[in-house]
Design a protein around this motif. Structure first.
Motif, PDB file in Angstrom:
ATOM      1  N   ASN A   2       0.842  -1.184   0.000  1.00 49.26           N
ATOM      2  CA  ASN A   2       0.000   0.000   0.000  1.00 49.26           C
ATOM      3  C   ASN A   2       0.887   1.246   0.000  1.00 49.26           C
ATOM      4  O   ASN A   2       1.757   1.375   0.848  1.00 49.26           O
ATOM      5  N   PRO A   3       0.665   2.175  -0.942  1.00 49.07           N
ATOM      6  CA  PRO A   3       1.533   3.349  -1.030  1.00 49.07           C
ATOM      7  C   PRO A   3       1.123   4.539  -0.167  1.00 49.07           C
ATOM      8  O   PRO A   3       1.822   5.553  -0.150  1.00 49.07           O
ATOM      9  N   ALA A   4       0.001   4.452   0.538  1.00 51.40           N
ATOM     10  CA  ALA A   4      -0.489   5.583   1.341  1.00 51.40           C
ATOM     11  C   ALA A   4      -0.469   6.854   0.485  1.00 51.40           C
ATOM     12  O   ALA A   4      -0.821   6.824  -0.681  1.00 51.40           O
ATOM     13  N   SER A   5      -0.006   7.953   1.052  1.00 54.47           N
ATOM     14  CA  SER A   5      -0.058   9.243   0.352  1.00 54.47           C
ATOM     15  C   SER A   5       0.986   9.415  -0.737  1.00 54.47           C
ATOM     16  O   SER A   5       0.945  10.416  -1.455  1.00 54.47           O
ATOM     17  N   ILE A   6       1.903   8.450  -0.880  1.00 50.29           N
ATOM     18  CA  ILE A   6       2.791   8.514  -2.050  1.00 50.29           C
ATOM     19  C   ILE A   6       1.938   8.481  -3.314  1.00 50.29           C
ATOM     20  O   ILE A   6       2.328   8.980  -4.363  1.00 50.29           O
ATOM     21  N   THR A   7       0.737   7.945  -3.190  1.00 50.19           N
ATOM     22  CA  THR A   7      -0.238   7.935  -4.284  1.00 50.19           C
ATOM     23  C   THR A   7      -0.384   9.319  -4.896  1.00 50.19           C
ATOM     24  O   THR A   7      -0.584   9.463  -6.098  1.00 50.19           O
ATOM     25  N   LYS A   8      -0.268  10.353  -4.076  1.00 47.33           N
ATOM     26  CA  LYS A   8      -0.518  11.715  -4.550  1.00 47.33           C
ATOM     27  C   LYS A   8       0.536  12.207  -5.538  1.00 47.33           C
ATOM     28  O   LYS A   8       0.381  13.290  -6.104  1.00 47.33           O
ATOM     29  N   LEU A   9       1.570  11.414  -5.784  1.00 45.63           N
ATOM     30  CA  LEU A   9       2.472  11.745  -6.899  1.00 45.63           C
ATOM     31  C   LEU A   9       1.692  11.777  -8.200  1.00 45.63           C
ATOM     32  O   LEU A   9       2.138  12.357  -9.189  1.00 45.63           O
ATOM     33  N   THR A  10       0.536  11.182  -8.197  1.00 45.70           N
ATOM     34  CA  THR A  10      -0.286  11.179  -9.400  1.00 45.70           C
ATOM     35  C   THR A  10      -0.970  12.526  -9.632  1.00 45.70           C
ATOM     36  O   THR A  10      -1.840  12.636 -10.489  1.00 45.70           O
ATOM     37  N   GLY A 158      16.973  16.839   4.280  1.00 47.93           N
ATOM     38  CA  GLY A 158      18.316  17.344   4.011  1.00 47.93           C
ATOM     39  C   GLY A 158      18.411  18.188   2.753  1.00 47.93           C
ATOM     40  O   GLY A 158      17.513  18.200   1.913  1.00 47.93           O
ATOM     41  N   SER A 159      19.518  18.889   2.619  1.00 45.41           N
ATOM     42  CA  SER A 159      19.694  19.860   1.537  1.00 45.41           C
ATOM     43  C   SER A 159      19.862  19.230   0.156  1.00 45.41           C
ATOM     44  O   SER A 159      19.675  19.900  -0.853  1.00 45.41           O
ATOM     45  N   HIS A 160      20.209  17.967   0.096  1.00 45.41           N
ATOM     46  CA  HIS A 160      20.375  17.306  -1.207  1.00 45.41           C
ATOM     47  C   HIS A 160      19.043  16.915  -1.833  1.00 45.41           C
ATOM     48  O   HIS A 160      18.986  16.602  -3.022  1.00 45.41           O
ATOM     49  N   VAL A 161      17.975  16.928  -1.040  1.00 43.10           N
ATOM     50  CA  VAL A 161      16.670  16.473  -1.530  1.00 43.10           C
ATOM     51  C   VAL A 161      15.967  17.606  -2.274  1.00 43.10           C
ATOM     52  O   VAL A 161      15.755  18.689  -1.731  1.00 43.10           O
ATOM     53  N   LEU A 162      15.627  17.330  -3.524  1.00 41.54           N
ATOM     54  CA  LEU A 162      14.953  18.315  -4.372  1.00 41.54           C
ATOM     55  C   LEU A 162      13.446  18.316  -4.158  1.00 41.54           C
ATOM     56  O   LEU A 162      12.795  19.351  -4.234  1.00 41.54           O
ATOM     57  N   GLY A 163      12.882  17.139  -3.928  1.00 40.27           N
ATOM     58  CA  GLY A 163      11.448  17.005  -3.721  1.00 40.27           C
ATOM     59  C   GLY A 163      11.147  15.675  -3.065  1.00 40.27           C
ATOM     60  O   GLY A 163      11.912  14.721  -3.221  1.00 40.27           O
ATOM     61  N   ALA A 164      10.035  15.635  -2.328  1.00 38.41           N
ATOM     62  CA  ALA A 164       9.677  14.394  -1.635  1.00 38.41           C
ATOM     63  C   ALA A 164       8.175  14.319  -1.445  1.00 38.41           C
ATOM     64  O   ALA A 164       7.493  15.342  -1.342  1.00 38.41           O
ATOM     65  N   LYS A 165       7.682  13.105  -1.398  1.00 34.29           N
ATOM     66  CA  LYS A 165       6.287  12.844  -1.014  1.00 34.29           C
ATOM     67  C   LYS A 165       6.315  11.706  -0.023  1.00 34.29           C
ATOM     68  O   LYS A 165       6.890  10.650  -0.283  1.00 34.29           O
ATOM     69  N   ASN A 166       5.741  11.944   1.126  1.00 33.58           N
ATOM     70  CA  ASN A 166       5.721  10.902   2.150  1.00 33.58           C
ATOM     71  C   ASN A 166       4.292  10.473   2.427  1.00 33.58           C
ATOM     72  O   ASN A 166       3.342  11.090   1.959  1.00 33.58           O
ATOM     73  N   GLY A 167       4.160   9.398   3.180  1.00 39.07           N
ATOM     74  CA  GLY A 167       2.845   8.890   3.521  1.00 39.07           C
ATOM     75  C   GLY A 167       2.899   8.046   4.774  1.00 39.07           C
ATOM     76  O   GLY A 167       3.961   7.559   5.160  1.00 39.07           O
ATOM     77  N   LEU A 168       1.734   7.893   5.381  1.00 33.90           N
ATOM     78  CA  LEU A 168       1.623   7.090   6.592  1.00 33.90           C
ATOM     79  C   LEU A 168       0.190   6.610   6.734  1.00 33.90           C
ATOM     80  O   LEU A 168      -0.742   7.407   6.781  1.00 33.90           O
ATOM     81  N   THR A 169       0.042   5.301   6.749  1.00 32.88           N
ATOM     82  CA  THR A 169      -1.230   4.670   7.125  1.00 32.88           C
ATOM     83  C   THR A 169      -0.865   3.436   7.939  1.00 32.88           C
ATOM     84  O   THR A 169       0.287   3.009   7.947  1.00 32.88           O
ATOM     85  N   ASN A 170      -1.840   2.857   8.601  1.00 31.35           N
ATOM     86  CA  ASN A 170      -1.573   1.625   9.341  1.00 31.35           C
ATOM     87  C   ASN A 170      -1.099   0.523   8.397  1.00 31.35           C
ATOM     88  O   ASN A 170      -0.189  -0.235   8.723  1.00 31.35           O
ATOM     89  N   ALA A 171      -1.690   0.448   7.209  1.00 30.49           N
ATOM     90  CA  ALA A 171      -1.328  -0.604   6.254  1.00 30.49           C
ATOM     91  C   ALA A 171       0.047  -0.362   5.631  1.00 30.49           C
ATOM     92  O   ALA A 171       0.784  -1.302   5.370  1.00 30.49           O
TER      93      ALA A 171
END
Length: 192
Positions: A2-10, A158-171
């Motif tokens: 399950n990708p949780a909110s990484i889905t929002k890359l869409t 960190g400063s090397h990161v240009l962009g990120a999407k994170n997520g969190l669910t129980n699954a």
């Protein structure tokens, strides 16, 4: 997995339907109250505010606003099912053969899954779109009416990161997909 909110890359999928990101958009009261009732993250924007598509796009990608995803879905694809069909068509086009999407928010569903390899393929493809990249690389965004400021999760990595999407669910537990630049090399990193 399950990708949780990484889905929002869409958010990329919405950009395929939005020709002018500065055009006015709407947010319905139900698009705020429904996610709130389930404990999902919302942007803090109100249906009474002047909202542009760009505000919704940044709200979805930077702060994981489920309200923004619902509003974008209604105004671009008309239904969650139509959005999911477009997401799955993009996944197939990008060679994401171990992925299937049922919603744009990242809600847990047995038929909503992907892999770290497929998310890396997604990043590699959607970052070719300049409109998507501009949103993904934003560290901070203030809405068009000046009432809200959204911060990217990339600031935590960190400063090397240009962009990120994170997520969190129980699954899904904690997961993240990011793009970094180290010694002139672009890296895509996904943890799930």
């Amino acid at each position: 997995m399950n990708p949780a909110s990484i889905t929002k890359l869409t958010v990329y999928t919405f950009l395929q339907k939005i020709s002018n990101v500065n055009a006015k958009a709407t947010l319905l009261a139900s698009e705020v109250s429904q996610p709130k009732s389930t404990g999902a993250v919302v942007t803090g924007m109100s249906p009474t505010e002047s909202i542009a598509y760009n505000d919704l796009l940044h709200g979805a990608l930077l702060v994981s606003g489920a309200d923004a995803v619902l509003a974008l879905t209604r105004q671009t694809y008309g239904s969650t099912e139509a959005l999911a069909a477009a997401m799955n068509a993009n996944a197939k086009k990008f060679g994401m053969y171990n992925s299937h999407f049922t919603n744009g928010i990242g809600l847990t569903d047995a038929n909503h899954y992907t892999t770290g390899v497929d998310i890396t393929k997604l990043l590699n493809n959607v970052l070719k779109d300049s409109k998507f990249t501009k949103i993904f690389h934003s560290k901070k965004y203030t809405t068009s009416d000046g009432k809200h400021t959204f911060y990217s999760p990339s600031r935590s990595y960190g400063s090397h990161v240009l962009g990120a999407k994170n997520g969190l669910t129980n699954a899904a537990a904690n997961c993240v997909a990011l793009e970094a630049k180290v010694n002139k090399h672009i890296l895509y990193i996904t943890t799930m």
